[in-house]
Each structure stands twice: as C-alpha cells, then as structure tokens.
Design a protein around this motif. Structure first.
Motif, PDB file in Angstrom:
ATOM      1  N   GLU A  14       6.552   8.819  -8.655  1.00  0.00           N
ATOM      2  CA  GLU A  14       7.845   8.477  -8.518  1.00  0.00           C
ATOM      3  C   GLU A  14       8.178   7.314  -8.831  1.00  0.00           C
ATOM      4  N   PRO A  15       8.553   6.740 -10.080  1.00  0.00           N
ATOM      5  CA  PRO A  15       8.578   5.454 -10.588  1.00  0.00           C
ATOM      6  C   PRO A  15       9.766   4.706  -9.797  1.00  0.00           C
ATOM      7  N   GLU A  16      10.720   5.188  -9.574  1.00  0.00           N
ATOM      8  CA  GLU A  16      11.848   4.516  -8.773  1.00  0.00           C
ATOM      9  C   GLU A  16      11.414   4.165  -7.347  1.00  0.00           C
ATOM     10  N   ARG A  17      10.847   5.162  -6.556  1.00  0.00           N
ATOM     11  CA  ARG A  17      10.083   4.497  -5.466  1.00  0.00           C
ATOM     12  C   ARG A  17       9.249   3.517  -5.431  1.00  0.00           C
ATOM     13  N   TYR A  73       0.614  -1.451   0.015  1.00  0.00           N
ATOM     14  CA  TYR A  73       0.035  -0.139   0.017  1.00  0.00           C
ATOM     15  C   TYR A  73       0.863   1.238   0.053  1.00  0.00           C
ATOM     16  N   ALA A  74       2.192   1.248   0.497  1.00  0.00           N
ATOM     17  CA  ALA A  74       3.017   2.427   0.285  1.00  0.00           C
ATOM     18  C   ALA A  74       3.133   2.814  -1.223  1.00  0.00           C
ATOM     19  N   GLN A  75       2.963   1.698  -2.143  1.00  0.00           N
ATOM     20  CA  GLN A  75       3.538   2.036  -3.540  1.00  0.00           C
ATOM     21  C   GLN A  75       2.419   2.060  -4.477  1.00  0.00           C
ATOM     22  N   TYR A  76       1.279   1.501  -4.030  1.00  0.00           N
ATOM     23  CA  TYR A  76       0.537   0.951  -4.823  1.00  0.00           C
ATOM     24  C   TYR A  76      -0.368   1.949  -5.940  1.00  0.00           C
ATOM     25  N   GLU A 120       5.475  -8.148  -9.913  1.00  0.00           N
ATOM     26  CA  GLU A 120       6.858  -8.502 -10.473  1.00  0.00           C
ATOM     27  C   GLU A 120       6.854  -8.510 -11.964  1.00  0.00           C
ATOM     28  N   LEU A 121       5.716  -8.946 -12.603  1.00  0.00           N
ATOM     29  CA  LEU A 121       5.973  -9.017 -14.117  1.00  0.00           C
ATOM     30  C   LEU A 121       5.829  -7.974 -14.980  1.00  0.00           C
ATOM     31  N   PHE A 122       5.418  -6.888 -14.168  1.00  0.00           N
ATOM     32  CA  PHE A 122       5.561  -5.522 -14.926  1.00  0.00           C
ATOM     33  C   PHE A 122       6.655  -5.037 -15.266  1.00  0.00           C
ATOM     34  N   PHE A 123       7.778  -5.698 -14.364  1.00  0.00           N
ATOM     35  CA  PHE A 123       9.193  -5.173 -15.015  1.00  0.00           C
ATOM     36  C   PHE A 123       9.720  -5.857 -16.422  1.00  0.00           C
ATOM     37  N   SER A 124       9.048  -6.873 -16.762  1.00  0.00           N
ATOM     38  CA  SER A 124       9.150  -7.442 -18.228  1.00  0.00           C
ATOM     39  C   SER A 124       8.096  -7.287 -19.108  1.00  0.00           C
ATOM     40  N   VAL A 125       7.030  -7.167 -18.545  1.00  0.00           N
ATOM     41  CA  VAL A 125       5.856  -7.244 -19.587  1.00  0.00           C
ATOM     42  C   VAL A 125       4.796  -6.387 -18.995  1.00  0.00           C
ATOM     43  N   ALA A 182      -6.537   6.615 -11.685  1.00  0.00           N
ATOM     44  CA  ALA A 182      -6.644   5.378 -12.073  1.00  0.00           C
ATOM     45  C   ALA A 182      -6.174   5.506 -13.423  1.00  0.00           C
ATOM     46  N   ARG A 183      -6.492   6.564 -14.163  1.00  0.00           N
ATOM     47  CA  ARG A 183      -5.973   6.615 -15.522  1.00  0.00           C
ATOM     48  C   ARG A 183      -4.385   6.868 -15.509  1.00  0.00           C
ATOM     49  N   GLU A 184      -4.024   7.579 -14.805  1.00  0.00           N
ATOM     50  CA  GLU A 184      -2.173   7.621 -14.426  1.00  0.00           C
ATOM     51  C   GLU A 184      -1.775   6.206 -14.128  1.00  0.00           C
ATOM     52  N   ALA A 185      -2.597   5.170 -13.266  1.00  0.00           N
ATOM     53  CA  ALA A 185      -2.138   4.011 -13.172  1.00  0.00           C
ATOM     54  C   ALA A 185      -2.236   3.170 -14.256  1.00  0.00           C
ATOM     55  N   TYR A 186      -3.159   3.304 -14.977  1.00  0.00           N
ATOM     56  CA  TYR A 186      -3.305   2.653 -16.589  1.00  0.00           C
ATOM     57  C   TYR A 186      -2.057   3.076 -17.184  1.00  0.00           C
ATOM     58  N   ARG A 187      -1.805   4.290 -17.414  1.00  0.00           N
ATOM     59  CA  ARG A 187      -0.546   4.621 -18.184  1.00  0.00           C
ATOM     60  C   ARG A 187       0.612   4.163 -17.704  1.00  0.00           C
ATOM     61  N   TYR A 188       0.864   4.141 -16.356  1.00  0.00           N
ATOM     62  CA  TYR A 188       2.143   3.528 -15.817  1.00  0.00           C
ATOM     63  C   TYR A 188       2.070   1.743 -16.396  1.00  0.00           C
ATOM     64  N   VAL A 189       1.086   1.284 -16.088  1.00  0.00           N
ATOM     65  CA  VAL A 189       1.278  -0.090 -16.224  1.00  0.00           C
ATOM     66  C   VAL A 189       1.292  -0.490 -17.495  1.00  0.00           C
TER      67      VAL A 189
END
Lengths: 351, 351
Positions: free
Chosen positions: B80-83, B72-75, B174-179, B251-258
């Motif tokens: 701040e993608p690195e954090r 929940y810290a990062q969700y 975890e899979l986000f990092f490759s897919v 939520a839209r920002e989250a979609y952009r991120y993933v």
C-alpha cells in the motif's frame, strides 16, 4: 512459580534484554535460578573481557547486567536460603565491580548505624559543575528489590540533573544479613540524610524520597517522619498491610523470609505491626505523588486511606486504568510520569 | 506477514518497549500498520504534553519513540504505497520534532547533491570541549531502515566520545522520493564526507562508516571507494546479490519497491547490477570489521568472497554461531562487540 518470577514488564524496564527474557519463558520453575545465574556469569565474563581491553563503558554496562541477572536469579528464591544468599552476595559483588565504570560512576557510600552500616551507592550527574549543589533522589527498594535494581531509573534522573542514592534498609539486600524487616525503616532513611546532607554535591533543600512497591510505603513513612524530605513518590506503594490475606503466597513467603519469622502467622503479625502509615502520616507535609495501577493486587482502598490520612500534604494521585503493580506493564510512560513530577518539584523547569 | 515484520530482537534493540511488542504479537497482518501508527501517535501526544510542561528530555524520548513506531508501521508495507509514504513522512516529522530535545541533540544537516539533497542528522557528544575535533561514525541504513532507526546505537557511540551522522541514501527514507536504489551509493557517502570534514567538530583523520544489513554492503563499497574512511563496519552486510533467488519474498518485494522496478525480474536485474562489491573491493585498505550471524539467511560464502576480495584491508571477521541476521537475537553483546571495535580504531583506549 515461574510465572510469578517472570514479571516481564518489570524485568524488561529494569534492563534485562529481550533475548534473555525469551530464554526464560520456557523454563521450568526449578531451572529458574540456574538459568539466570548462568546469564549473570556470562555477562560478568564479557564485562571482564571488555575491561581488560580498556572498554570501560561496555565493561560497566555488561557487568551491571550480570549483577541484574543475579538479582532476578535469587529475588524470589526463599525456599533455598543458601542459594538465595549466595546469589544476593554475587549480585552485590558484580555491582561493586561495575560501579566505577558506570556513566556516571556509582560511589559506594555506606552510612554507619547502630553496630552496622547502611550499604548504598551515590551517583552524581556528570554535568555537575564545580561547587554546584544538586537535587537528590533517595531511592528505596521493596520486598525483594534492592539498591542494585534501580540503575535504569537512576540514569533517567541523572540525565535530568538529579543525583541518586539507593540503599538497602532493614530486611533488604546486604542489610538483610544483619537486620531483618522491622518497624523503623524511617530511622534508616533519616540516618542516610544526616550523612548525605553533608555531601558537597547535595542541595539540602531539594532532597526527595522515591520508593517502589513496599519501598513506596517506606517512602511515605520516611517523608512523614522527616521534614527534610522536600518531595515524596510512592510508586505502587501502600498504606498498610490490612490485606495480608489477599497477598500472593510467594509474596507472603518473601515476607516470612525478610522478617526472619518462624511461620506465616508470625510473619503476618510482624508485618502488620511494622508496615502501617497510620501512626505517622499526619506528619506528611511535602508534595507527594502516589502512582498506582488500577489492576494492581493492592486495592484502591489503600489510596483512600492515604488520601484521608495525608491531609497535611499536597497530594497528587495518578491511577493508570490499565496498569498492573507498579505499572510495569505500561513501559516507559509510567516511569516518565514520576520522573517529570520529580523534575517539577526539584529542578527549575523552563516552560 | 506479521512474523516477518515482528522482528522482536531488532525492534527491541532499536528501542521499542516490550509492552508494545507484546501488543503486536497477537496482530493479524492487516492490523499491523494501524497498530503501530496508533502507538506512534500516542507517544507523539505524550511527548507533546511533556514538552508543554517543560520536560524537554522526556519529550525528546517519547517523540522519538513515536517516530520509531511509525518507522516500523511502514517499514515493510510496500503493498500500500500511499500508506507507506504517509508513514515514512510522519516518521520524519516526529524525528524532526524530537531532534532538538535529544540528549545530545540531533542537528538536521542536509547535504546538496545533483538537484536534490541528502537528508541527515549529526549528533555530537555532549562532553565535547570547545575546539575539540572528535571521531565520527557515518551510519548507513539498509533496505528499509533509515537514518531515524539508529538512535539507540548512536547513543552508545556518543557516550564513548564518537560523533554520529546518519543519512538516507538512494532508495532510503526521505531520499526515496527523489532517488531510487541505484549503483552509486558510495558517491553519496563521499559527498557527505566532503561536507562533514569541514565541520569544526569532526577530526578528518578519524572518520568511520558503519552500515547494517544492506547498509553493511554500502559501508564496504563506500570505504573501498573513498580513502578518507579510516575504519569500516559491515554489520550483517553482504558482498553481492548472487543469492537473490534465496531472499525472502518480502525482501524481494521491498527491493522492487525501493528500485522502482516494474516487477521482481526487473528488480533482480537492477539489484544484482547495483549491489556488487567486486568492482571496488580491491580499494578497501582501512581496518574493516565484518560482523555476522551464522544463522543469517545471508550465507557464509558471502564472507569468503569478502575475504578473497578485500586482500588489501586489515580484515576482522566475527561470526556468532547463534546469531540471526545482524545478530538482533543476541541482545546488547553483539552491538557492544562492534562498538568496542570502533572505539579501538577511533578513540585512544587506555588499557
């Protein structure tokens, strides 16, 4: 009054869902009882429906939740004794209904004493093998907590291979109707032991007593008076009632109610005479943990008295700097500290 | 932003203690990540201490709680993608540490696909008898929920004799990092099945898929595309992303991120093309439950589309009048409704 009843940490850690706590936050005092009674009946209805469709575990959990809501509906409702008593009985009724569908089940084990019986529930870890004798924790409620309130704590002990027995003593829960608060609580815990040590599930060498708040005081007296207790936890307990005048008015009213005293002066006399470890504490010889919050209304001089009096016992004392009464405000870690301590005393722990 | 992150019902039902939620209520947005990271490390430290003293169950519970705090810290910390990535990895690390000490344990079972692997955890009920093949629930996270978030829900299924497998798909954990998020989530669930149906603990005839929020959408697509799924639960899921413009900005920002999209327009294009049940829903033939809150931001026309499209499936639809997104605000009863439904489909229930 709502603020004294809405002990968020306690209600939450004992199992009340957040959504119900949120609903209670905006209540006027006068609405308290009806609100929780309605929540209790809603869970009872959902539990009954689940049972009808064969969902035993869900039925057990929801019906127990109904019982717990009733517990908190009535737990400080002394000013309307009839409603309080009806709530007390409904709580018991729902717990009885839930008991066979708990995981593991709770078995109603009442123990005869004098001309009445001590009402209680025994739960045995599901992992028990045929013929195995397990450690036991005898759980004591406090001023307005009863045998039905320790379910969530029991589950943690049961998962660690420790059987549990929770009962109502003088002035508590069901027994209140026939026996008011009186000086000999330890006679009730010893009578319980006479009975439980005969059970094939129980290892007589590994029996502990754990009490919360006033129950912590009772745990100290019980273990001081009966050498069969191999370990003792006083969870936010106290040594004596010298600080009566500093107790909150709702607590003094509760004492008046459970003693059956005519007024607060009468209650003070009974309580101070009944609740005092001094006469017996020298007998405490088993490993004992006193767990305390530094922000508790129970002052730290109570711990000094315990330390001085219990010179025959290996005594562990934990004082949590940020903890309130019973450290309910600290979440699971306070409970884990006591559970781990018990596990060390009662169960072989492989490091 | 704090109010979008402090989804009290969700965090509470997934296992965050009330005392930590209370601590978070007064935070400024900017403090959110650090607060939960600190809580996560505190639980991790307590868990490590418990393990050192041999308290395996307590260690498992506290270390898992540390992992959940990191989740929940990062969700929703996309800015701040690195954090966020460091938080994601710390969450996984703590869950891996907790896994062997859970009750029952979680076994890391990664499934090879293309040039990477699908990371996941299998948990098998402790009551399983030698040689017994049990029903299985494959659990799908959503937009920012991952395989580590379903622990509390898993425990309820496990107690009812249902094994669980939770994994990260495209764009998740975890899979986000490759897919990144892409149109073929169902290929991942089918690959998972290829692997899991070979496990001796799993009954290939009783495998279900359960997904929450975006995971509910994935569950519908997965069950539509693979007839080996014998039951499907869409928990607050949706049919398509026609309502993109109505989704909250976080939520839209989250979609952009993933999705790894360059901007929100790009994200919209990818998401609307990737997340649509229309092409496959005709294939849905297994018993399916869609569970929905009428107060959800996902509108009820999504249910109409599902009802029209899924004409080949026995479809149960529950709409809770007072429920928010995923009915997190209703406490345990919404989850029990889905759990009981699954129990009916997968386990012999004796009425």
């Amino acid at each position: 009054m709502t603020s004294s009843m809405l002990n968020l940490g306690r209600l939450s850690m004992d199992g009340i869902p957040l959504c119900d706590l949120q609903g209670a936050e905006s209540l006027e005092s006068a609405q308290w009882f009806s609100f929780w009674a309605a929540r209790g009946e809603e869970y009872a209805r959902l539990g009954a429906e689940a049972l009808e469709r064969g969902h035993r575990r869900t039925a057990g959990q929801l019906t127990w939740l109904g019982s717990l809501c009733w517990q908190y509906a009535q737990y400080l409702w002394h000013h309307e004794p009839e409603r309080r008593e009806a709530g007390q009985r409904r709580k018991v009724e729902l717990y009885d209904l839930a008991a066979p569908n708990m995981d593991p089940p709770a078995e109603r084990v009442n123990v005869p004493i004098d001309d009445t019986e001590i009402p209680g529930f025994l739960r045995v870890p599901a992992t028990r093998r045929e013929g195995e004798r397990l450690p036991l924790a005898v759980l004591l409620g406090g001023l307005e907590s009863t045998k039905e309130e320790s379910y969530a704590f029991e589950n943690e002990l049961l998962a660690r291979g420790i059987a549990t027995y929770a009962f109502d003593g003088p002035g508590q829960g069901e027994l209140f109707f026939s026996v008011k608060l009186q000086p000999d609580f330890e006679r009730y815990s010893s009578t319980v032991l006479d009975h439980l040590l005969e059970r094939p599930e129980v290892d007589p060498e590994r029996v502990s007593v754990v009490g919360r708040s006033l129950g912590g005081h009772y745990a100290l007296k019980s273990a001081s008076s009966d050498p069969r207790f191999a370990a003792c936890v006083s969870w936010g307990g106290f040594f004596d009632m010298a600080d009566w005048d500093n107790r909150a008015i709702h607590a003094r009213e509760a004492y008046r109610y459970v003693t059956g005293a005519a007024d607060l002066e009468d209650a003070k006399r009974i309580v101070q005479a009944s609740l005092n470890c001094a006469p017996v504490i020298e007998g405490l010889r088993c490993p004992t943990l006193h767990h305390h919050g530094a922000l508790d209304f129970i002052q730290l001089d109570q711990i000094d008295r315990l330390r001085t009096g219990a010179f025959n016992a290996p005594l562990d004392i934990i004082v949590e700097p940020e903890g309130d009464h019973c450290c309910h405000n600290l979440g699971p870690r306070a409970r884990f500290a006591m559970i781990d301590w018990l596990e060390e005393k009662l169960v072989a722990v492989a490091v």
